[in-house]
Design a protein around this motif. Structure first.
Motif, PDB file in Angstrom:
ATOM      1  N   SER A   1      49.304  42.611  47.596  1.00 56.34           N
ATOM      2  CA  SER A   1      48.968  43.319  48.824  1.00 56.34           C
ATOM      3  C   SER A   1      47.474  43.630  48.812  1.00 56.34           C
ATOM      4  O   SER A   1      47.052  44.730  48.460  1.00 56.34           O
ATOM      5  N   GLY A   2      46.691  42.602  49.140  1.00 56.64           N
ATOM      6  CA  GLY A   2      45.243  42.777  49.172  1.00 56.64           C
ATOM      7  C   GLY A   2      44.550  42.500  47.854  1.00 56.64           C
ATOM      8  O   GLY A   2      43.319  42.463  47.791  1.00 56.64           O
ATOM      9  N   GLN A   3      45.323  42.304  46.770  1.00 53.56           N
ATOM     10  CA  GLN A   3      44.702  42.015  45.483  1.00 53.56           C
ATOM     11  C   GLN A   3      44.258  40.552  45.386  1.00 53.56           C
ATOM     12  O   GLN A   3      44.845  39.673  46.024  1.00 53.56           O
ATOM     13  N   THR A   4      43.238  40.318  44.580  1.00 51.56           N
ATOM     14  CA  THR A   4      42.762  38.973  44.305  1.00 51.56           C
ATOM     15  C   THR A   4      43.274  38.551  42.932  1.00 51.56           C
ATOM     16  O   THR A   4      43.023  39.234  41.933  1.00 51.56           O
ATOM     17  N   ILE A   5      44.011  37.443  42.884  1.00 49.29           N
ATOM     18  CA  ILE A   5      44.568  36.938  41.635  1.00 49.29           C
ATOM     19  C   ILE A   5      43.635  35.867  41.083  1.00 49.29           C
ATOM     20  O   ILE A   5      43.344  34.885  41.776  1.00 49.29           O
ATOM     21  N   VAL A   6      43.150  36.053  39.869  1.00 51.96           N
ATOM     22  CA  VAL A   6      42.256  35.071  39.259  1.00 51.96           C
ATOM     23  C   VAL A   6      42.827  34.622  37.914  1.00 51.96           C
ATOM     24  O   VAL A   6      43.354  35.443  37.149  1.00 51.96           O
ATOM     25  N   ILE A   7      42.738  33.332  37.645  1.00 54.40           N
ATOM     26  CA  ILE A   7      43.104  32.781  36.337  1.00 54.40           C
ATOM     27  C   ILE A   7      41.815  32.607  35.549  1.00 54.40           C
ATOM     28  O   ILE A   7      40.877  31.967  36.023  1.00 54.40           O
TER      29      ILE A   7
END
Length: 213
Positions: free
Chosen positions: A27-33
């Motif tokens: 919810s609005g977060q940015t997911i980074v690997i």
């Protein structure tokens, strides 16, 4: 600025499915690997997935400095979620590959199932693979909206035992009772794969993105 959730990439995790599942419930977060220890430290939340051999896992973590980054995240109080081998690597020691010291965040030991038998005396297959019920051992925000004894998807030959009761968040039975979920302050870890566990797994990931330890 949106909250950043770092999924640790050390070459041994099912990162695509884990990151896609997180993106689905974000919810609005940015997911980074990322495999960058500094980026892991800088993230607001960290997911530590893993599959494969624990010795290889620990070796790569140490070679890349990700071991220290994980310990720093734990000390910082930021939420951290360990998954499968990620959970096992957070324990004190594993007997896999003739024994190896792990990161020591938890006091548990990682042990081989051996030749587990059911309550009827029938031999059970190892690895433990497929859906199994998880008994919630304590109330916790990570279990919000998830019914007790819900089924989650497991794939593992080694399991966590010897945790103090206060660190056992969930328990599973497969020949023997083992910790399916562990909790300590800002760290929650699961032996199962939430990204492969249908609605219950997605709910757990959504709870992690909301969790304020």
């Amino acid at each position: 600025m949106s909250e950043v959730v770092a999924v640790i990439d050390y070459g041994m995790g099912n990162l695509h499915s884990a990151s896609k599942a997180l993106e689905k419930v974000a919810s609005g977060q940015t997911i980074v690997i990322t495999s960058d220890p500094d980026q892991v430290r800088a993230a607001d939340r960290v997911v530590f997935p893993g599959v494969g051999a624990i010795r290889d896992c620990i070796a790569v973590l140490k070679d890349t400095g990700l071991d220290r980054a994980i310990v720093d995240v734990v000390a910082s109080g930021k939420p951290l979620l360990g998954i499968c081998v990620g959970m096992q690597a957070l324990m004190a020691r594993s007997e896999e590959n003739r024994g190896i010291d792990c990161l020591g965040v938890f006091d548990g030991q990682v042990t081989f199932f051996g030749e587990p038998v059911s309550e009827t005396g029938a031999r059970l297959k190892v690895p433990h693979m497929g859906w199994n019920q998880v008994q919630q051992m304590q109330a916790h925000p990570m279990w919000a909206g998830i019914a007790d004894e819900s089924r989650f998807y497991f794939v593992h030959s080694y399991c966590v035992t010897g945790l103090p009761d206060e660190q056992v968040a969930g328990r599973c039975q497969y020949g023997l009772a083992f910790a399916a979920a562990a909790v300590k302050d800002n760290v929650f870890a699961v032996q199962f794969h939430p990204e492969k566990s249908a609605d219950a797994g997605l709910t757990l990931l959504e709870n992690f993105l909301r969790w304020q330890p």
